[in-house]
Write an enzyme that holds these catalytic residues in place. Structure first.
Site, PDB file in Angstrom:
ATOM      1  N   ARG A  78       0.826  -1.211   0.000  1.00 43.23           N
ATOM      2  CA  ARG A  78       0.000   0.000   0.000  1.00 43.23           C
ATOM      3  C   ARG A  78       0.862   1.264   0.000  1.00 43.23           C
ATOM      4  O   ARG A  78       0.503   2.262  -0.601  1.00 43.23           O
ATOM      5  CB  ARG A  78      -0.976  -0.028   1.171  1.00 43.23           C
ATOM      6  CG  ARG A  78      -1.997  -1.162   0.980  1.00 43.23           C
ATOM      7  CD  ARG A  78      -3.220  -1.010   1.816  1.00 43.23           C
ATOM      8  NE  ARG A  78      -4.057  -2.193   1.680  1.00 43.23           N
ATOM      9  CZ  ARG A  78      -5.242  -2.340   2.245  1.00 43.23           C
ATOM     10  NH1 ARG A  78      -5.747  -1.374   2.976  1.00 43.23           N
ATOM     11  NH2 ARG A  78      -5.947  -3.443   2.084  1.00 43.23           N
ATOM     12  N   ASP A  94     -18.425   7.629   6.274  1.00 47.93           N
ATOM     13  CA  ASP A  94     -17.218   6.799   6.256  1.00 47.93           C
ATOM     14  C   ASP A  94     -16.047   7.761   6.424  1.00 47.93           C
ATOM     15  O   ASP A  94     -16.206   8.978   6.240  1.00 47.93           O
ATOM     16  CB  ASP A  94     -17.107   6.049   4.921  1.00 47.93           C
ATOM     17  CG  ASP A  94     -16.238   4.807   5.016  1.00 47.93           C
ATOM     18  OD1 ASP A  94     -16.764   3.686   5.073  1.00 47.93           O
ATOM     19  OD2 ASP A  94     -14.984   4.972   5.047  1.00 47.93           O
TER      20      ASP A  94
END
Ligand code: SAM
Length: 280
Positions: free
Chosen positions: A34, A139
């Site tokens: 990532r 979110d």
């Protein structure tokens, strides 16, 4: 330059301070992948140590958060929660005519709040009574919120995502796209679902949320607590609970624990809780 171990520890502590997410010990490969993707996507010209310093100082912070969230979701996940909403909760609101205010606290790409909205429209049709519903979906990840608001999904006829009582063609329009595998099509949520759901950023780990106390009749908090330590899970639940009305329903994911709330709720099904009193 930091060695890999120190670099990964820095990522973990930065992620924790920004989001509350606690990465497990065995996530080294995931962290490395990532980080490299983040460096590529942000076109950052320095090395990864410098990128982390920049993130700490507020540059590319949002991209960092977005790249470390796990957004797995699907329509009608743990569908017994939607059945409970349709058969137990919504008929009360159809009868009283009161607005039902629902909160989806980790909405990811939108499948969960749109499933809530479809459930409202099904209940309305079954009961032949108008139900006024609003769904706030939040979110921490701004990419998924944008995706959700856009409302376009891949759909395959062979998918078992939708329960028998939902006919997807009622709620989605087909979109033609030649680049997808042959059995898949793109579908877009119809405006009647879209207008029921409002999307907003909210970090569940913040010490307070920008909503009124005792505001919601229903709170969905599913498959997100698992990313936090037990202590932080408890804090999040206590905060969420203060925004739920007495008599309101809390739905938790299958592996999630109500912690301190247990003495202030009545459990009526698989991780379905009714708030019975305030927790102080
Ligand atoms: C695995 S998905 C679950 C989605 C959906 N609730 C479900 O059950 O299918 C977890 C979501 O939680 C979000 N998330 C993680 N940390 C968060 C935080 N601190 N505040 C708000 N959302 C967070 C992630 O961005 C991700 O979209």
């Amino acid at each position: 330059m930091l060695d890999n171990n120190a670099l990964h520890e820095k990522v973990k502590s930065l992620l924790y301070s920004l989001t509350g997410i606690t990465l497990a010990e065995n996530k080294d490969i995931m962290i490395a992948n990532r980080l490299h993707k983040l460096k590529r996507d942000t076109k950052y010209s320095g090395d990864i140590d410098e990128l982390l310093v920049a993130i700490e100082n507020g540059t590319h912070t949002m991209e960092f958060i977005n790249s470390f969230t796990t957004n797995k979701t699907h329509f009608f996940r743990e569908d017994f929660h939607f059945t409970d909403l349709k058969d137990r909760v919504l008929p009360e609101f159809a009868k009283s005519g009161q607005n039902i205010k629902m909160y989806c606290s980790a909405s990811s790409t939108g499948e969960e709040p749109y499933s809530m909205a479809m459930t409202v429209l099904e209940a309305q049709e079954e009961l032949n009574k108008k139900i006024n519903a609003s769904i706030l979906a939040t979110d921490i990840d701004t990419n998924v919120l944008q995706y959700a608001a856009n409302g376009v999904y891949r759909y395959s006829k062979s998918s078992k995502e939708f329960p028998d009582w939902i006919k997807p063609q009622k709620y989605f329009k087909k979109r033609v796209n030649k680049t997808l595998a042959s059995e898949e099509i793109l579908i877009k949520v119809k405006p009647e679902l879209q207008k029921m759901v409002k999307y907003q950023v909210n970090n569940l780990n913040d010490t307070s949320y920008p909503f009124e106390k005792n505001h919601f009749d229903v709170v969905f908090c599913r498959n997100v607590l698992i990313y936090f330590s037990a202590e932080d899970q408890n804090k999040i639940l206590r905060r969420l609970f203060s925004h739920l009305k007495i008599g309101g329903t809390l739905y938790l994911g299958h592996s999630e624990n109500p912690h301190d709330l247990i003495n202030y709720v009545k459990r009526i099904g698989q991780n379905i809780f009714i708030k019975t009193k305030e927790l102080h």
